[in-house]
Design an enzyme around this catalytic site. Structure first.
Site, PDB file in Angstrom:
ATOM      1  N   SER A   7      -4.659   7.225  -5.178  1.00  0.00           N
ATOM      2  CA  SER A   7      -5.790   7.941  -4.218  1.00  0.00           C
ATOM      3  C   SER A   7      -6.357   8.912  -4.871  1.00  0.00           C
ATOM      4  CB  SER A   7      -4.851   8.284  -3.052  1.00  0.00           C
ATOM      5  OG  SER A   7      -3.953   9.524  -3.452  1.00  0.00           O
ATOM      6  N   TYR A  28      16.057   2.146   3.414  1.00  0.00           N
ATOM      7  CA  TYR A  28      15.156   3.558   3.701  1.00  0.00           C
ATOM      8  C   TYR A  28      15.728   4.620   4.516  1.00  0.00           C
ATOM      9  CZ  TYR A  28      11.848   0.191   1.828  1.00  0.00           C
ATOM     10  OH  TYR A  28      11.040  -0.698   0.931  1.00  0.00           O
TER      11      TYR A  28
HETATM   12  N1  LIG Z   1      10.280  -4.289  -1.758  1.00  0.00           N
HETATM   13  C1  LIG Z   1      10.438  -2.898  -2.325  1.00  0.00           C
HETATM   14  O1  LIG Z   1      11.385  -2.819  -3.238  1.00  0.00           O
HETATM   15  C2  LIG Z   1       9.588  -1.866  -1.896  1.00  0.00           C
HETATM   16  C3  LIG Z   1       9.602  -0.701  -2.881  1.00  0.00           C
HETATM   17  C4  LIG Z   1       8.913   0.459  -2.433  1.00  0.00           C
HETATM   18  C5  LIG Z   1       8.025   0.184  -1.315  1.00  0.00           C
HETATM   19  N2  LIG Z   1       7.945  -0.729  -0.767  1.00  0.00           N
HETATM   20  C6  LIG Z   1       7.365  -0.950   0.761  1.00  0.00           C
HETATM   21  O2  LIG Z   1       5.886  -0.579   0.311  1.00  0.00           O
HETATM   22  C7  LIG Z   1       5.409   0.481   1.309  1.00  0.00           C
HETATM   23  C8  LIG Z   1       4.325   1.326   0.865  1.00  0.00           C
HETATM   24  O3  LIG Z   1       4.970   1.765  -0.497  1.00  0.00           O
HETATM   25  P1  LIG Z   1       4.789   3.287  -0.913  1.00  0.00           P
HETATM   26  O4  LIG Z   1       5.035   4.167   0.205  1.00  0.00           O
HETATM   27  O5  LIG Z   1       5.896   3.371  -2.041  1.00  0.00           O
HETATM   28  O6  LIG Z   1       3.536   3.311  -1.743  1.00  0.00           O
HETATM   29  P2  LIG Z   1       1.905   3.352  -1.039  1.00  0.00           P
HETATM   30  O7  LIG Z   1       1.749   2.554  -0.145  1.00  0.00           O
HETATM   31  O8  LIG Z   1       1.074   2.874  -2.358  1.00  0.00           O
HETATM   32  O9  LIG Z   1       1.636   4.886  -1.254  1.00  0.00           O
HETATM   33  C9  LIG Z   1       2.057   5.663  -0.250  1.00  0.00           C
HETATM   34  C10 LIG Z   1       1.782   7.174  -0.504  1.00  0.00           C
HETATM   35  O10 LIG Z   1       0.025   7.102  -0.684  1.00  0.00           O
HETATM   36  C11 LIG Z   1      -0.071   8.162   0.151  1.00  0.00           C
HETATM   37  N3  LIG Z   1      -1.581   7.881   0.821  1.00  0.00           N
HETATM   38  C12 LIG Z   1      -1.512   6.565   1.634  1.00  0.00           C
HETATM   39  N4  LIG Z   1      -2.959   6.554   2.013  1.00  0.00           N
HETATM   40  C13 LIG Z   1      -3.629   7.410   1.447  1.00  0.00           C
HETATM   41  C14 LIG Z   1      -5.009   7.699   1.266  1.00  0.00           C
HETATM   42  N5  LIG Z   1      -5.647   6.943   2.078  1.00  0.00           N
HETATM   43  N6  LIG Z   1      -5.356   8.650   0.635  1.00  0.00           N
HETATM   44  C15 LIG Z   1      -4.492   9.535  -0.118  1.00  0.00           C
HETATM   45  N7  LIG Z   1      -3.194   9.307  -0.178  1.00  0.00           N
HETATM   46  C16 LIG Z   1      -2.772   8.292   0.525  1.00  0.00           C
HETATM   47  C17 LIG Z   1       0.867   8.666   1.214  1.00  0.00           C
HETATM   48  O11 LIG Z   1       0.910   9.822   1.681  1.00  0.00           O
HETATM   49  P3  LIG Z   1       0.226  10.275   3.136  1.00  0.00           P
HETATM   50  O12 LIG Z   1       1.201  10.261   4.079  1.00  0.00           O
HETATM   51  O13 LIG Z   1      -0.253  11.769   2.866  1.00  0.00           O
HETATM   52  O14 LIG Z   1      -0.927   9.496   3.423  1.00  0.00           O
HETATM   53  C18 LIG Z   1       2.017   8.281   0.582  1.00  0.00           C
HETATM   54  O15 LIG Z   1       2.560   9.295   0.116  1.00  0.00           O
HETATM   55  C19 LIG Z   1       6.686   1.102   2.025  1.00  0.00           C
HETATM   56  O16 LIG Z   1       6.591   1.900   3.037  1.00  0.00           O
HETATM   57  C20 LIG Z   1       7.795   0.076   1.846  1.00  0.00           C
HETATM   58  O17 LIG Z   1       7.617  -0.719   3.313  1.00  0.00           O
HETATM   59  C21 LIG Z   1       8.895  -1.996  -0.718  1.00  0.00           C
END
Ligand SMILES: NC(=O)c1ccc[n+]([C@@H]2O[C@H](COP(=O)([O-])OP(=O)(O)OC[C@H]3O[C@@H](n4cnc5c(N)ncnc54)[C@H](OP(=O)(O)O)[C@@H]3O)[C@@H](O)[C@H]2O)c1
Length: 385
Positions: free
Chosen positions: A267, A111
């Site tokens: 969301s 990342y």
């Molecule tokens: N192991 C893997 O291969 C892998 C792959 C992908 C991700 N991950 C991990 O999973 C974590 C989360 O994944 P992700 O960021 O892909 O997806 P997510 O948590 O499903 O979604 C994050 C997105 O949702 C928005 N969001 C969060 N809370 C919200 C709310 N209450 N209302 C409206 N929008 C909201 C955020 O924007 P705002 O900033 O505007 O809130 C952000 O753009 C990552 O940080 C990473 O650590 C792991």
């Protein structure tokens, strides 16, 4: 001998039930006066904050790790989610999460690359004794750039571990995941390196991402796993049918659903006109985030909103609460850049509904055809081994 020391699955379930019962007796979110802040720039925050108290245990025996029931994905603060708020703001938000009882923070070498670990290290290392920062190796990164190859050879894991410890400013990594399977290094060889790093005190536990049930079994036999981290949410439920969740349950391995809000889509804040930043958002490369797919899949968000409307929940809270009620050895890790979203997400722990109500919602959503696959062909090649 080591295996004997571990709790049996039955023992674990019994313990988990007892913990669950004691948790049920107390509010999951409580108004509490903040503990003394470690960092001096915190004096301006309010004296009373909602703090989550619910905890969950991932893994059993010597692999066990107890963390807050909801974690925090740090990735999107400066990688792949368009927005990169000012560094100070990100650090402040991470401190707000700690203040609210979050004890699991997820990052990875890839990342940024590297910048996300640096941010996590700067913000969270002062709290290292009361929280767990987890990170991931596997994707090859040379001179700060990804090559697209996997490298889990012993010497590389060792080097990446040292580099992560330095960037995270910690002495030991609470859980070190293999981010993607390396076709050129057997999982047994990876497990061997991991066991040596544990002996040396560099890491405490390990996990795997996006692997098959067969690989989980082989890896766990070679060295006990704490958690599997794979994509899991209303629009991607493969782990329910490909043996991954069954295997975790059988072996007592925890599960971390990543992208639990489907990268923000569930969301309801994303529509066909949403513009993703060209150089800092992988959603534009994903088939589910084309304008056509977004338009069609919005029917799913409508169902979440419909479910939440009479229950006082937002679509995000419905998505998270659904995951949370699945198993008490699951800890979703939503990411956000906003305090209002962090608070909304943590509030998902407040809601509890009957299995029948959830089944009804599942059935409604399952009847909606999902347009577009979750990954493009290149990304898909790296998962499920
Ligand atoms: N192991 C893997 O291969 C892998 C792959 C992908 C991700 N991950 C991990 O999973 C974590 C989360 O994944 P992700 O960021 O892909 O997806 P997510 O948590 O499903 O979604 C994050 C997105 O949702 C928005 N969001 C969060 N809370 C919200 C709310 N209450 N209302 C409206 N929008 C909201 C955020 O924007 P705002 O900033 O505007 O809130 C952000 O753009 C990552 O940080 C990473 O650590 C792991």
């Amino acid at each position: 001998m080591e295996e004997k020391k571990q709790l049996s699955r039955r023992g674990f379930l019994k313990t988990a039930t007892l913990i669950g019962a004691s948790l049920a007796a107390q509010p999951i979110l409580s108004k509490a006066v903040k503990t003394q802040n470690i960092l001096s720039d915190k004096s301006t925050t309010s004296a009373s904050t909602n703090v989550i108290t619910a905890q969950r245990t991932l893994g059993v025996g010597k692999a066990a790790m107890t963390v807050s029931a909801l974690g925090f994905g740090v990735m999107g603060m400066n990688y792949n989610r368009s927005q990169s708020p000012d560094r100070k703001q990100c650090i402040k938000l991470l401190h707000e999460a700690v203040d609210r009882g979050v004890t699991l923070f997820d990052t990875a070498i890839v990342y940024g690359p590297l910048h996300n670990e640096e941010l996590a290290g700067e913000a969270l290392s002062p709290y290292k004794d009361k929280i767990a920062i987890t990170t991931k190796f596997g994707h090859e990164v040379i001179n700060g750039k990804t090559t697209g190859r996997q490298d889990s050879r012993p010497a590389t894991i060792r080097q990446y571990c040292e580099d992560s410890l330095r960037r995270l400013k910690i002495d030991t990594i609470e859980m070190f995941y293999q981010h993607r399977f390396d076709p050129n290094t057997s999982i047994e060889e990876v497990a061997q390196t991991i066991s040596e790093l544990v002996k040396e005190g560099k890491i405490k536990r390990w996990g795997l991402c996006e692997v098959s049930a067969e690989t989980i079994r082989r890896a766990h036999k070679a060295y006990p796993l704490t958690a599997i981290q794979s994509e899991y949410h209303f629009m991607h439920r493969d782990v329910e049918n490909n043996g991954v969740l069954d295997t975790c349950k059988e072996l007592g391995i925890g599960f971390i659903p990543y992208s639990p809000i489907n990268r923000g889509f569930l969301s309801g804040c994303i529509n066909e006109y949403t513009v993703f930043e060209n150089n800092n958002d992988n959603r534009q490369t994903l088939p589910r985030f084309t304008p056509e797919a977004i338009r069609a899949n919005t029917r799913i968000v409508n169902e979440l909103q419909h479910f939440g409307r009479t229950r006082g929940m937002t679509a995000t809270q419905v998505a998270l609460a659904w995951l949370l009620q699945k198993e008490d050895w699951m800890v979703p890790i939503p990411g956000t850049t906003k305090l209002s979203h962090l608070e909304e997400n943590l509030r998902a722990l407040d809601f509890s509904y009957s299995a029948e109500e959830w089944r009804e919602l599942e059935n409604k959503i399952a009847a909606i055809p999902i347009v577009g696959s979750r990954y493009n062909a290149e990304q898909q090649k790296q998962v499920g081994h």
